[in-house]
Design an enzyme around this catalytic site. Structure first.
Site, PDB file in Angstrom:
ATOM      1  N   THR A   1       1.245  -0.925  -0.405  1.00 27.47           N
ATOM      2  CA  THR A   1      -0.486   0.450  -0.230  1.00 27.47           C
ATOM      3  C   THR A   1       0.921   1.426  -0.096  1.00 27.47           C
ATOM      4  O   THR A   1       2.023   1.055   0.400  1.00 27.47           O
ATOM      5  CB  THR A   1      -0.616  -0.497   1.020  1.00 27.47           C
ATOM      6  OG1 THR A   1      -2.043  -0.745   1.399  1.00 27.47           O
ATOM      7  CG2 THR A   1      -1.894   0.623   1.002  1.00 27.47           C
TER       8      THR A   1
ATOM      9  N   ARG B   1     -13.252  -8.066  -2.875  1.00 25.40           N
ATOM     10  CA  ARG B   1     -12.934  -7.286  -1.766  1.00 25.40           C
ATOM     11  C   ARG B   1     -12.669  -5.648  -1.341  1.00 25.40           C
ATOM     12  O   ARG B   1     -11.682  -5.907  -2.407  1.00 25.40           O
ATOM     13  CB  ARG B   1     -12.374  -8.570  -0.890  1.00 25.40           C
ATOM     14  CG  ARG B   1     -11.809  -7.666   0.626  1.00 25.40           C
ATOM     15  CD  ARG B   1      -9.797  -7.222   0.853  1.00 25.40           C
ATOM     16  NE  ARG B   1      -9.416  -6.277   2.016  1.00 25.40           N
ATOM     17  CZ  ARG B   1      -8.641  -6.088   2.119  1.00 25.40           C
ATOM     18  NH1 ARG B   1      -8.582  -4.771   1.471  1.00 25.40           N
ATOM     19  NH2 ARG B   1      -8.514  -5.085   3.506  1.00 25.40           N
TER      20      ARG B   1
ATOM     21  N   GLY C   1     -10.722  -2.247   0.310  1.00 28.52           N
ATOM     22  CA  GLY C   1     -10.569  -2.346   0.896  1.00 28.52           C
ATOM     23  C   GLY C   1     -10.424  -1.232   2.030  1.00 28.52           C
ATOM     24  O   GLY C   1     -12.252  -0.343   1.354  1.00 28.52           O
TER      25      GLY C   1
ATOM     26  N   GLY D   1      -3.261  -0.140   6.739  1.00 29.38           N
ATOM     27  CA  GLY D   1      -2.932  -1.528   7.558  1.00 29.38           C
ATOM     28  C   GLY D   1      -4.182  -2.097   7.374  1.00 29.38           C
ATOM     29  O   GLY D   1      -4.629  -2.597   5.989  1.00 29.38           O
TER      30      GLY D   1
HETATM   31  N1  ASP Z   1      -5.093  -0.719   3.729  1.00 29.08           N
HETATM   32  C1  ASP Z   1      -5.199  -1.824   2.780  1.00 29.08           C
HETATM   33  C2  ASP Z   1      -6.020  -2.550   2.463  1.00 29.08           C
HETATM   34  O1  ASP Z   1      -6.692  -3.163   3.765  1.00 29.08           O
HETATM   35  C3  ASP Z   1      -4.141  -2.648   2.931  1.00 29.08           C
HETATM   36  C4  ASP Z   1      -2.479  -2.451   3.472  1.00 29.08           C
HETATM   37  O2  ASP Z   1      -2.377  -1.207   3.632  1.00 29.08           O
HETATM   38  O3  ASP Z   1      -1.583  -2.796   3.359  1.00 29.08           O
HETATM   39  O4  ASP Z   1      -6.438  -2.711   1.399  1.00 29.08           O
END
Ligand code: ASP
Length: 308
Positions: A174, A202, A204, A226
């Site tokens: 990310t 899905r 995020g 996160g």
């Molecule tokens: N926040 C991102 C998600 O859940 C993942 C990440 O931050 O690495 O899609």
């Protein structure tokens, strides 16, 4: 007129330990961060907008294969890459986002086109891809997004029948950026491939304004990284802005409440980069580490990975 300019970027948060990093790999990560920071800061320094700066910085991070966004995105449970991105303009609260898209080279640039031309905020899947095509955005074949590291990571997750946050096995992702420009305008952008072996479809927190991404000239600009499900439930980015707006908290105090208390209570691992309207920068995280970097016109320059 506000004379401060500032930018902060991240390349993901998680269990990032010195013991699991080689000096060569660390240099590669730092180079990726430095290059994106330079791209964004140069725009601000030349009098460009915070919107241009965050879009360019995030596009640079998307092109860098070690981060989980654009090239280098993780695999979902169908063996594909589905990406999410969002951009928000703190000047007028305009936002644009895409989710569950494949084969688009730079999702953040499509999010910006959605914001500026579609009349909508969030486009998903095939509709978003068709719209991107109609607007002349760049596409790539599947092999562009393939990296051996991500494929192996997915195969491991499939073998163990688990869905895996990119953070959880010391491979992180990310990307995001926040910036304040010379006109006093704040902007934020975030882009991700999501979680390894996630169910296809899905979504995020990254593409959801107020959850993973938020900007408001009256308060702050935030880009999160996160465990997305928890960041959605905690409405992280907007909550920080509200604490500043309604309780008059400083950027640091507002972020600390959300990152080190509210999120911790629901086991929401991760962090964020934040800038307030004065140009103060804060990059808190409750995980072992977070790839991060920042720069302002008062001599602050930082590229960091670990907690200490
Ligand atoms: N926040 C991102 C998600 O859940 C993942 C990440 O931050 O690495 O899609």
């Amino acid at each position: 007129m506000n004379r401060n300019i500032a930018i902060a970027i991240h390349g993901g948060a998680g269990t990032i330990l010195r013991s699991s990093m080689t000096p060569e790999l660390q240099t590669q990560y730092e180079d990726g961060l430095r290059s994106a920071l330079h791209t964004g800061y140069s725009i601000l320094e030349a009098g460009g907008s915070s919107l241009d700066a965050v879009a360019a910085a995030v596009a640079s991070l998307e092109d860098f294969p070690l981060f989980n966004a654009g090239k280098g995105s993780v695999f979902n449970n169908a063996g594909n890459h589905e990406m999410d991105a969002c951009i928000m303009n703190g000047k007028n609260l305009e936002a644009g986002a895409v989710c569950g898209i494949s084969n688009v080279k730079n999702p953040v640039l499509v999010a910006r086109v959605v914001m500026e031309h579609s009349g909508h905020v969030l486009l998903s899947g095939m509709g978003a891809e068709d719209y991107a095509r109609s607007m002349g955005m760049a596409f790539e074949q599947d092999d562009y997004f393939y990296t051996t590291q991500r494929y192996q990571q997915w195969q491991n997750a499939v073998a163990e029948d688990r869905v895996q946050l990119d953070h959880s096995d010391k491979k992180f992702g990310t990307v995001g950026a926040v910036a304040l420009d010379i006109e006093g305008n704040l902007a934020a952008a975030t882009s991700t491939g999501g979680m390894t072996n996630k169910k296809y479809g899905r979504i995020g927190d990254s593409p959801i304004p107020g959850a993973g991404t938020y900007a408001n000239n009256d308060t702050c600009a935030i880009s999160c990284t996160g465990h997305g499900e928890l960041f959605i439930r905690a409405v992280v980015a907007h909550d920080i802005s509200c604490l500043m707006a309604y309780k008059n908290l400083s950027l640091t105090d507002a972020c600390d409440i959300v990152v080190h208390d509210k999120l911790v209570k629901i086991a929401g691992e991760g962090g964020l980069v934040a800038i307030d309207k004065h140009g103060n920068i804060y990059m808190p995280f409750n995980s072992e580490g977070m790839y991060r970097a920042c720069r302002n016109n008062n001599g602050k320059y930082e590229v960091s990975i670990y907690k200490d």
